[in-house]
Design an enzyme around this catalytic site. Structure first.
Site, mmCIF file in Angstrom:
data_model
loop_
_atom_site.group_PDB
_atom_site.id
_atom_site.type_symbol
_atom_site.label_atom_id
_atom_site.label_comp_id
_atom_site.label_asym_id
_atom_site.label_seq_id
_atom_site.Cartn_x
_atom_site.Cartn_y
_atom_site.Cartn_z
ATOM 1 N N HIS A 134 -51.715 -3.766 -3.230
ATOM 2 C CA HIS A 134 -50.424 -3.159 -2.769
ATOM 3 C C HIS A 134 -49.296 -2.502 -3.546
ATOM 4 O O HIS A 134 -49.141 -3.594 -4.445
ATOM 5 C CB HIS A 134 -50.055 -3.915 -1.435
ATOM 6 N N ASP A 191 -59.501 -5.381 -24.444
ATOM 7 C CA ASP A 191 -58.379 -6.294 -24.241
ATOM 8 C C ASP A 191 -57.505 -5.151 -23.592
ATOM 9 O O ASP A 191 -56.844 -4.422 -24.216
ATOM 10 C CB ASP A 191 -57.959 -6.874 -25.541
ATOM 11 N N ASP A 220 -44.635 -9.585 -6.774
ATOM 12 C CA ASP A 220 -45.324 -9.100 -5.547
ATOM 13 C C ASP A 220 -45.001 -7.608 -5.096
ATOM 14 O O ASP A 220 -43.975 -7.482 -4.369
ATOM 15 C CB ASP A 220 -44.766 -10.216 -4.632
ATOM 16 N N HIS A 276 -40.849 -12.787 -2.344
ATOM 17 C CA HIS A 276 -40.196 -11.933 -1.214
ATOM 18 C C HIS A 276 -38.718 -12.255 -1.290
ATOM 19 O O HIS A 276 -37.898 -11.977 -0.234
ATOM 20 C CB HIS A 276 -40.706 -12.370 0.059
ATOM 21 N N GLU A 280 -48.254 -3.057 2.860
ATOM 22 C CA GLU A 280 -48.743 -4.340 2.908
ATOM 23 C C GLU A 280 -48.205 -5.210 3.711
ATOM 24 O O GLU A 280 -48.593 -6.197 4.677
ATOM 25 C CB GLU A 280 -49.797 -4.861 1.654
ATOM 26 N N ASP A 297 -56.804 -8.732 -17.863
ATOM 27 C CA ASP A 297 -58.020 -8.655 -18.764
ATOM 28 C C ASP A 297 -59.041 -9.068 -17.607
ATOM 29 O O ASP A 297 -60.127 -8.594 -17.836
ATOM 30 C CB ASP A 297 -57.876 -9.632 -19.695
ATOM 31 N N ASP A 351 -53.199 -9.160 -5.883
ATOM 32 C CA ASP A 351 -51.869 -9.514 -5.212
ATOM 33 C C ASP A 351 -51.491 -10.611 -5.771
ATOM 34 O O ASP A 351 -51.600 -11.740 -5.444
ATOM 35 C CB ASP A 351 -52.114 -9.496 -3.775
HETATM 36 N N1 TRP Z 1 -48.867 -10.478 0.093
HETATM 37 C C1 TRP Z 1 -49.449 -11.596 0.164
HETATM 38 C C2 TRP Z 1 -48.607 -12.433 1.383
HETATM 39 O O1 TRP Z 1 -47.476 -12.322 1.416
HETATM 40 C C3 TRP Z 1 -49.437 -12.672 -0.920
HETATM 41 C C4 TRP Z 1 -50.306 -13.862 -0.922
HETATM 42 C C5 TRP Z 1 -49.781 -14.978 -0.489
HETATM 43 C C6 TRP Z 1 -51.624 -13.954 -1.199
HETATM 44 N N2 TRP Z 1 -50.729 -16.046 -0.417
HETATM 45 C C7 TRP Z 1 -52.107 -15.155 -1.029
HETATM 46 C C8 TRP Z 1 -52.540 -12.970 -1.558
HETATM 47 C C9 TRP Z 1 -53.417 -15.761 -1.194
HETATM 48 C C10 TRP Z 1 -53.845 -13.338 -1.623
HETATM 49 C C11 TRP Z 1 -54.306 -14.799 -1.414
HETATM 50 O O2 TRP Z 1 -49.207 -13.203 2.250
HETATM 51 ZN ZN ZN Z 2 -48.239 -9.230 -1.950
#
Ligand code: TRP
Ligand code: ZN
Ligand code: CA
Length: 456
Positions: A143, A61, A155, A305, A189, A324, A218
């Site tokens: 990222h 865990d 993010d 963002h 990224e 997890d 992400d």
């Molecule tokens: N960094 C990605 C982006 O800005 C975050 C993201 C948005 C994402 N939608 C997603 C990551 C779907 C994986 C799947 O686009």
């Molecule tokens: Zn991201």
């Protein structure tokens, strides 16, 4: 820690061979069964099930407090560096240094990969856990850069911290995985997956082929979370879904994610990918709020963002479950039993060979074997015939490549071909439909394929 059933072979001649059922108890045991344990055979085909080599390894865990401690560090780093951890800013390199120091201290072999984009040096951090089968790599990545607008704690501090704490748990457990484990933190990224593209582009073809799967994380701590599992490779998707099913949390599939994060460069070169996403600037529906809680009509992450993507912009529950799920996937995939030597795939159906006629074939479907066929593939042939010199015999690999097992001969007048040929099939992918191709090229004597088999 691990209990593995003794390796032994047994030929099952029943139509359906089943292995021991996996039990997923609360507290999570990764029950890894040798592939092919459930083999449904075609009518005349007898497939030997792999022995139920069961590795039971308790999945830890992941302490969410530890994950949050990493997020607090990322927040402090941003605070000390103009409020951001974006590519080209001091806060990015400080984030890399923090993660690298933790991994170095835990026994990982780390590699800092540099690239240049938008007029600044970018960094990828790669961490290899020593050991495991180097030709079967399980990789997780996230990222590490934020946008310039804010500190990027959801993010993607969340995914970065989740894979970091899982890596540290691998070290604490002294895990000895069957597969080789690798973790990656990508730079830039937010500028178009620059770092992960750079990594994949600079990975030789032979190294790409060794990566059995890449899992991307992400945004895994969204404050108004959903649980979206990437709808890509079925096995990787299934492992993450299994985790959530085990804790009773419904998931949806992530279909908009193609191309939106660092799994895309991997997928584009044919590497199997999967991942988890807890939502961004999309609106949670009423149905989603019913199943997951939270607030309908609002974004999964209203600070996506933005400058407010701080350590306050995290659901501890989502972060805990997401972390997890990473550990569950790494343990399950990383401790999977390697292919067992001696597995037999056989077809016992009779196939008549027309006298002085066209070639006939008999098929064997190989499944559940990882990687390529052996350099000394054993091809057992049992053909009844009254003049075996009439026969030309080939083995046909799944991709259509043929291997000549026997030529015809006007002087070989003996009956029957009952023998085992050894074929160097190491350039062939093991799984797929293999064929024995037999042609009788001279009139009068006749016969049939009685049975044939492949031993992997
Ligand atoms: N960094 C990605 C982006 O800005 C975050 C993201 C948005 C994402 N939608 C997603 C990551 C779907 C994986 C799947 O686009
Ligand atoms: Zn991201
Ligand atoms: Ca003949």
């Amino acid at each position: 820690m691990s209990q593995r059933a003794s390796r032994r072979s047994r030929v099952l001649r029943s139509a359906v061979a089943t292995g021991a059922a996996a039990t997923l108890a609360a507290g999570f045991l990764a029950t890894t069964l040798a592939a092919g344990f459930l083999a449904t055979t075609a009518s005349a085909q007898v497939t030997q099930a792999r022995p139920a080599a069961v590795t039971v390894q308790a999945v830890p865990d992941i302490p969410v407090a530890n994950v949050k401690a990493h997020l607090a560090q990322f927040q402090s780093i941003a605070n000390a560096n103009g409020g951001t951890r974006a590519h080209g800013r001091a806060g990015y390199k400080a984030s890399v240094d923090y993660v690298k120091a933790k991994l170095d201290g835990a026994g990982f072999t780390t590699t800092l990969q540099t690239f240049t984009t938008s007029g600044a040096t970018g960094y990828n951090l790669i961490a290899d856990w020593p050991g495991g089968d180097a030709s079967h790599v399980i990789m997780a990545g996230a990222h590490l850069d934020s946008v310039t607008a804010g500190p990027g704690i959801n993010d993607n501090g969340s995914g970065s911290a989740g894979i970091l704490e899982t890596a540290l748990a691998v070290s604490r457990a002294g895990l000895q995985p069957t597969k080789h484990l690798r973790f990656g933190w990508w730079g830039a990224e937010e500028l178009g997956m620059i770092g992960s593209k750079y990594y994949v582009n600079n990975l030789p073809t032979a190294e790409r082929a060794k990566i059995d799967g890449y899992l991307n994380f992400d945004m895994i701590g969204s404050p108004n979370p959903g649980y979206f599992v990437y709808d890509d490779d079925p096995k990787l998707e299934g492992v993450l879904k299994n985790y959530f099913a085990g804790v009773g949390v419904p998931t949806e599939i992530e279909t908009n994610g193609d191309g939106r994060s660092d799994h895309a460069p991997f997928k584009n070169v044919g590497i199997k990918v999967g991942g988890l996403y807890t939502g961004g600037d999309e609106i949670k529906t009423a149905a989603q709020a019913t199943k997951w809680g939270g607030t309908a009509g609002q974004d999964f992450d209203a600070c996506y963002h933005a400058s407010c993507d701080t350590s306050a912009n995290i659901s501890d529950t989502a972060l805990d479950r997401g972390s997890d799920s990473i550990a569950y996937a790494i343990w399950t995939l990383g401790t999977e039993a390697p292919p067992l030597p001696g597995t037999v795939f056989e077809n016992t159906a009779d196939v008549q060979i027309p006298d002085n006629g066209a070639a006939v074939t008999s098929s064997v479907t190989v499944s559940g074997v990882t990687g390529n066929a052996p350099a000394a593939l054993q091809v057992g042939v049992d053909i009844k015939h009254t003049y075996r010199g009439d026969l030309v015999i080939d083995l046909v690999a799944p991709d259509g490549s043929t291997y000549r097992l026997k030529n015809s001969s006007t002087s070989d007048s003996a009956d029957n071909v009952v023998t085992t040929y050894t074929v160097n099939a190491s350039s062939e992918v093991a799984n797929g439909v293999w064929k024995l191709k037999v042609q009788d090229i001279a009139a009068q004597d006749t016969g049939y394929i009685n049975s044939w088999k492949l031993t992997f």
